[in-house]
Design an enzyme around this catalytic site. Structure first.
Site, PDB file in Angstrom:
ATOM      1  N   ARG A   1      10.879  15.391   6.042  1.00 31.98           N
ATOM      2  CA  ARG A   1       9.749  15.961   4.976  1.00 31.98           C
ATOM      3  C   ARG A   1       9.350  17.587   5.303  1.00 31.98           C
ATOM      4  NH1 ARG A   1       4.981  11.439   5.620  1.00 31.98           N
ATOM      5  NH2 ARG A   1       6.326  11.516   7.963  1.00 31.98           N
TER       6      ARG A   1
ATOM      7  N   LYS B 254       4.408  16.464  10.744  1.00 33.09           N
ATOM      8  CA  LYS B 254       3.694  15.932  11.962  1.00 33.09           C
ATOM      9  C   LYS B 254       3.045  16.400  12.387  1.00 33.09           C
ATOM     10  CE  LYS B 254       5.784  11.832  12.303  1.00 33.09           C
ATOM     11  NZ  LYS B 254       4.844  10.518  11.768  1.00 33.09           N
TER      12      LYS B 254
ATOM     13  N   TYR C  95       0.037  15.793   9.490  1.00 31.53           N
ATOM     14  CA  TYR C  95      -1.186  14.669   9.999  1.00 31.53           C
ATOM     15  C   TYR C  95      -0.409  14.620  11.842  1.00 31.53           C
ATOM     16  CZ  TYR C  95       0.685  12.223   5.898  1.00 31.53           C
ATOM     17  OH  TYR C  95       0.064  11.380   4.441  1.00 31.53           O
TER      18      TYR C  95
ATOM     19  N   HIS D 208      -3.220  12.212  14.017  1.00 36.37           N
ATOM     20  CA  HIS D 208      -3.342  10.881  14.773  1.00 36.37           C
ATOM     21  C   HIS D 208      -3.467  10.835  16.633  1.00 36.37           C
ATOM     22  CE1 HIS D 208      -2.031   8.788  11.171  1.00 36.37           C
ATOM     23  NE2 HIS D 208      -1.023   9.540  11.019  1.00 36.37           N
TER      24      HIS D 208
ATOM     25  N   GLU E  43      -4.469  12.214   8.156  1.00 35.85           N
ATOM     26  CA  GLU E  43      -4.987  11.021   7.585  1.00 35.85           C
ATOM     27  C   GLU E  43      -6.732  10.887   8.292  1.00 35.85           C
ATOM     28  OE1 GLU E  43      -3.724  12.261  10.357  1.00 35.85           O
ATOM     29  OE2 GLU E  43      -4.387  12.096  12.400  1.00 35.85           O
TER      30      GLU E  43
ATOM     31  N   VAL F 299      -1.018  -6.440   5.077  1.00 36.64           N
ATOM     32  CA  VAL F 299      -2.197  -6.151   5.198  1.00 36.64           C
ATOM     33  C   VAL F 299      -2.844  -4.851   6.006  1.00 36.64           C
ATOM     34  CG1 VAL F 299      -2.186  -9.096   4.717  1.00 36.64           C
ATOM     35  CG2 VAL F 299      -2.009  -7.597   6.752  1.00 36.64           C
ATOM     36  N   LEU F 300      -4.683  -4.920   5.940  1.00 37.81           N
ATOM     37  CA  LEU F 300      -4.739  -3.552   6.736  1.00 37.81           C
ATOM     38  C   LEU F 300      -6.091  -4.366   7.195  1.00 37.81           C
ATOM     39  CD1 LEU F 300      -4.627  -1.381   8.010  1.00 37.81           C
ATOM     40  CD2 LEU F 300      -5.640   0.178   6.080  1.00 37.81           C
TER      41      LEU F 300
ATOM     42  N   VAL G 173       5.731  -4.100   6.310  1.00 40.29           N
ATOM     43  CA  VAL G 173       4.721  -3.028   6.227  1.00 40.29           C
ATOM     44  C   VAL G 173       4.309  -2.728   7.341  1.00 40.29           C
ATOM     45  CG1 VAL G 173       3.595  -1.408   4.439  1.00 40.29           C
ATOM     46  CG2 VAL G 173       5.629  -2.958   3.578  1.00 40.29           C
TER      47      VAL G 173
ATOM     48  N   ILE H  86       3.316  -2.966  10.113  1.00 39.51           N
ATOM     49  CA  ILE H  86       4.450  -2.483  11.638  1.00 39.51           C
ATOM     50  C   ILE H  86       3.621  -1.898  12.063  1.00 39.51           C
ATOM     51  CG2 ILE H  86       6.009  -1.536  11.024  1.00 39.51           C
ATOM     52  CD1 ILE H  86       6.221  -4.507  13.228  1.00 39.51           C
ATOM     53  N   ASP H  87       3.399  -0.746  11.495  1.00 37.53           N
ATOM     54  CA  ASP H  87       3.010   0.725  12.122  1.00 37.53           C
ATOM     55  C   ASP H  87       1.696   0.196  12.854  1.00 37.53           C
ATOM     56  OD1 ASP H  87       1.554   0.751   9.316  1.00 37.53           O
ATOM     57  OD2 ASP H  87       1.174   2.297   9.905  1.00 37.53           O
TER      58      ASP H  87
ATOM     59  N   ASN I 250       8.278   4.028   9.654  1.00 35.98           N
ATOM     60  CA  ASN I 250       7.439   5.337   9.173  1.00 35.98           C
ATOM     61  C   ASN I 250       9.058   5.323   8.053  1.00 35.98           C
ATOM     62  OD1 ASN I 250      10.512   5.606  10.387  1.00 35.98           O
ATOM     63  ND2 ASN I 250      10.766   7.913  10.307  1.00 35.98           N
TER      64      ASN I 250
HETATM   65  N1  NAD Z   1       6.018   1.242   8.104  1.00 36.59           N
HETATM   66  C1  NAD Z   1       5.232   1.955   6.903  1.00 36.59           C
HETATM   67  O1  NAD Z   1       5.961   2.769   6.802  1.00 36.59           O
HETATM   68  C2  NAD Z   1       3.873   2.530   6.260  1.00 36.59           C
HETATM   69  C3  NAD Z   1       3.938   3.341   5.500  1.00 36.59           C
HETATM   70  C4  NAD Z   1       2.443   2.979   4.653  1.00 36.59           C
HETATM   71  C5  NAD Z   1       1.597   2.328   5.575  1.00 36.59           C
HETATM   72  N2  NAD Z   1       1.901   1.333   6.129  1.00 36.59           N
HETATM   73  C6  NAD Z   1       0.810   0.188   6.342  1.00 36.59           C
HETATM   74  O2  NAD Z   1       1.074  -0.971   5.826  1.00 36.59           O
HETATM   75  C7  NAD Z   1      -0.513  -1.069   5.252  1.00 36.59           C
HETATM   76  C8  NAD Z   1      -1.730  -2.004   4.455  1.00 36.59           C
HETATM   77  O3  NAD Z   1      -1.442  -0.398   3.745  1.00 36.59           O
HETATM   78  P1  NAD Z   1      -2.505  -0.189   2.072  1.00 36.59           P
HETATM   79  O4  NAD Z   1      -2.865   1.294   2.044  1.00 36.59           O
HETATM   80  O5  NAD Z   1      -2.030  -0.834   1.406  1.00 36.59           O
HETATM   81  O6  NAD Z   1      -3.923  -0.676   3.137  1.00 36.59           O
HETATM   82  P2  NAD Z   1      -5.207  -1.615   1.990  1.00 36.59           P
HETATM   83  O7  NAD Z   1      -6.492  -1.145   3.368  1.00 36.59           O
HETATM   84  O8  NAD Z   1      -5.405  -0.595   1.167  1.00 36.59           O
HETATM   85  O9  NAD Z   1      -4.654  -2.839   1.737  1.00 36.59           O
HETATM   86  C9  NAD Z   1      -5.069  -3.584   2.957  1.00 36.59           C
HETATM   87  C10 NAD Z   1      -5.173  -4.987   1.608  1.00 36.59           C
HETATM   88  O10 NAD Z   1      -5.295  -6.094   3.379  1.00 36.59           O
HETATM   89  C11 NAD Z   1      -5.884  -7.423   2.915  1.00 36.59           C
HETATM   90  N3  NAD Z   1      -6.168  -7.719   3.657  1.00 36.59           N
HETATM   91  C12 NAD Z   1      -6.844  -7.271   5.031  1.00 36.59           C
HETATM   92  N4  NAD Z   1      -7.053  -8.595   6.035  1.00 36.59           N
HETATM   93  C13 NAD Z   1      -6.449  -9.318   5.067  1.00 36.59           C
HETATM   94  C14 NAD Z   1      -5.419 -10.705   5.873  1.00 36.59           C
HETATM   95  N5  NAD Z   1      -6.318 -11.646   6.809  1.00 36.59           N
HETATM   96  N6  NAD Z   1      -5.191 -11.586   4.501  1.00 36.59           N
HETATM   97  C15 NAD Z   1      -4.979 -11.352   3.172  1.00 36.59           C
HETATM   98  N7  NAD Z   1      -4.995 -10.675   2.715  1.00 36.59           N
HETATM   99  C16 NAD Z   1      -5.825  -9.227   4.016  1.00 36.59           C
HETATM  100  C17 NAD Z   1      -7.831  -6.415   2.343  1.00 36.59           C
HETATM  101  O11 NAD Z   1      -8.455  -7.059   1.565  1.00 36.59           O
HETATM  102  C18 NAD Z   1      -6.967  -5.654   1.181  1.00 36.59           C
HETATM  103  O12 NAD Z   1      -6.284  -5.462   0.068  1.00 36.59           O
HETATM  104  C19 NAD Z   1      -1.324  -0.391   6.456  1.00 36.59           C
HETATM  105  O13 NAD Z   1      -0.864  -0.748   8.273  1.00 36.59           O
HETATM  106  C20 NAD Z   1      -0.653   0.644   6.730  1.00 36.59           C
HETATM  107  O14 NAD Z   1      -0.367   1.371   7.473  1.00 36.59           O
HETATM  108  C21 NAD Z   1       2.710   1.206   6.608  1.00 36.59           C
END
Ligand code: NAD
Length: 372
Positions: free
Chosen positions: A15, A75, A94, A96, A118, A239-240, A267, A269-270, A300
């Site tokens: 990027r 980054k 970013y 972090h 962030e 979930v988050l 997803v 996993i981060d 990522n």
């Molecule tokens: N791997 C990657 O490259 C990558 C990229 C972007 C985001 N992410 C990660 O993806 C995850 C989700 O991000 P997001 O932006 O959608 O977050 P978000 O806050 O928009 O959504 C998270 C959802 O999880 C729900 N939740 C929390 N606890 C729960 C449970 N026990 N059961 C069911 N649902 C539950 C919340 O109510 C919420 O609706 C984060 O960890 C983020 O860091 C990873």
């Protein structure tokens, strides 16, 4: 203002901080933009594309850092980049910092003004400069999952949408936030049978308003997750819990109960992942198998579609970049409390409380540091 963009040097980072159209906007606003040669070449943005909008190409990162009033990156600066920063220079990228004491120490010592993408907030809630990466990852999770379901990838040999006379795959999405909603959109578009699980009734209501009766929703309980996961072809973990590690909603036993060749895409996993069997993987070796279940856990994901991700990131950063350039950082931060939330370090002082607390530094409010 003189705005500089170095080529990203982190491993496999393609990027770039400004796309040519963003550089052009800054030039139109009366600023000078310098870009390190080949900064965008990994995603097909040539030096000529930048020159066409009035930016100047320079040969080295040293020149970018030495001349720029504001450095725009993607980054966090790597150790060799941190040495090139100077007191009062603006760094917008970013960062972090909370889990990264070395970077924080170097940036404090640099005396630069460090504004982190962030932690910029929005009047409607959420983190607007993180959201596009969740949109990308959510959408990508379905194409990654669809590919893993193919036999050659270790999957069950199931087509997400089925065909007339053969039912579609069952896709279960844990978390109905940004990742979950974007995953649902893609899975429904391909004709899969989609269930979204969330612990918030409001979130589930929003899904039904958005997708109508095409989507099934389920309140998140252990029993619901257990039942749905056992019957799924593809499970997406999105979930988050803000500021915390992801909850392990899917236990090892639940994974063992899944159909052979089923796929999980974690997803989250981060943030540690929401499957007990997850560990982080990379784009060059994205999957592994536990109990006959294919796991895709790339930490990522947006990096895999660096061109789309760069444009998505620029769309949300550009208004802030323009404000910082047009008004100067002090006025821009004074005028906008949401951009001010992005100020993590100011000329050697930590101005973002969670970073100060996580790393044991003294904390000073942004307002005090800026003399507001
Ligand atoms: N791997 C990657 O490259 C990558 C990229 C972007 C985001 N992410 C990660 O993806 C995850 C989700 O991000 P997001 O932006 O959608 O977050 P978000 O806050 O928009 O959504 C998270 C959802 O999880 C729900 N939740 C929390 N606890 C729960 C449970 N026990 N059961 C069911 N649902 C539950 C919340 O109510 C919420 O609706 C984060 O960890 C983020 O860091 C990873």
């Amino acid at each position: 203002m003189l705005i500089g963009v170095p080529k990203e040097i982190k491993n496999h980072e393609y990027r770039v901080g400004l796309v040519p159209t963003s550089a052009g906007e800054l030039v139109h606003n009366g600023h000078e933009v310098i870009i390190e040669t080949n900064a965008g070449s990994g995603i097909d943005m040539t030096d000529a594309d930048y020159e066409a909008v009035g930016a100047k190409i320079v040969e080295t990162a040293d020149e970018v850092f030495a001349r720029a009033d504001m450095v725009i990156k993607v980054k966090e600066p790597q150790a060799e980049e941190r040495k090139k920063l100077r007191p009062g220079q603006i760094l917008f990228t970013y960062l972090h910092l909370a889990p990264d004491p070395e970077q924080t120490k170097d940036l404090i010592e640099s005396g630069a003004v460090c504004i982190a993408y962030e932690t910029v907030t929005s009047p409607t809630g959420g983190l607007p400069l993180l959201a596009p990466m969740s949109e990308v990852a959510g959408r990508m999770s379905i194409q990654a999952g669809a590919s893993c379901l193919e036999k050659a990838q270790g999957g069950r040999g199931v087509l997400l949408g089925g065909v007339p006379g053969v039912p579609p795959a069952d896709v279960v999405i844990l978390g109905g936030g940004i990742v979950g909603t974007n995953a649902a959109m893609m899975a429904l578009g391909l004709g899969a049978c989609v269930t979204i699980v969330d612990r918030s009734a409001d979130v589930l209501r929003r899904q039904v308003v958005q997708f109508g009766t095409d989507v099934r929703t389920m309140f998140s309980t252990r029993t619901a997750v257990e039942t749905l996961v056992a019957g799924a072809d593809l499970v997406i973990g999105g979930v988050l819990i803000p500021g915390a590690a992801a909850p392990k909603l899917v236990t090892c036993e639940m994974v063992a109960s899944m159909k052979p060749g089923a796929v999980v895409v974690d997803v989250a996993i981060d943030q540690g992942g929401c499957f007990e069997t997850s560990h982080a993987t990379t784009h060059s070796d994205p999957t592994y198998v536990v109990d006959d279940v294919v796991h895709y856990c790339v930490a990522n994901m947006p990096g895999g579609v660096a061109r789309t991700s760069t444009f998505a990131l620029n769309n949300v950063t550009l208004p802030f970049t323009l404000a910082l350039a047009n008004k100067g950082y002090k006025q821009a931060l004074a005028d906008d409390p949401h951009l001010r939330e992005g100020l993590n370090l100011h000329e050697g002082r930590v101005t973002y409380q969670p970073v100060a607390e996580a790393l044991g530094h003294d904390y000073v409010t942004s307002e005090k540091a800026l003399g507001l």
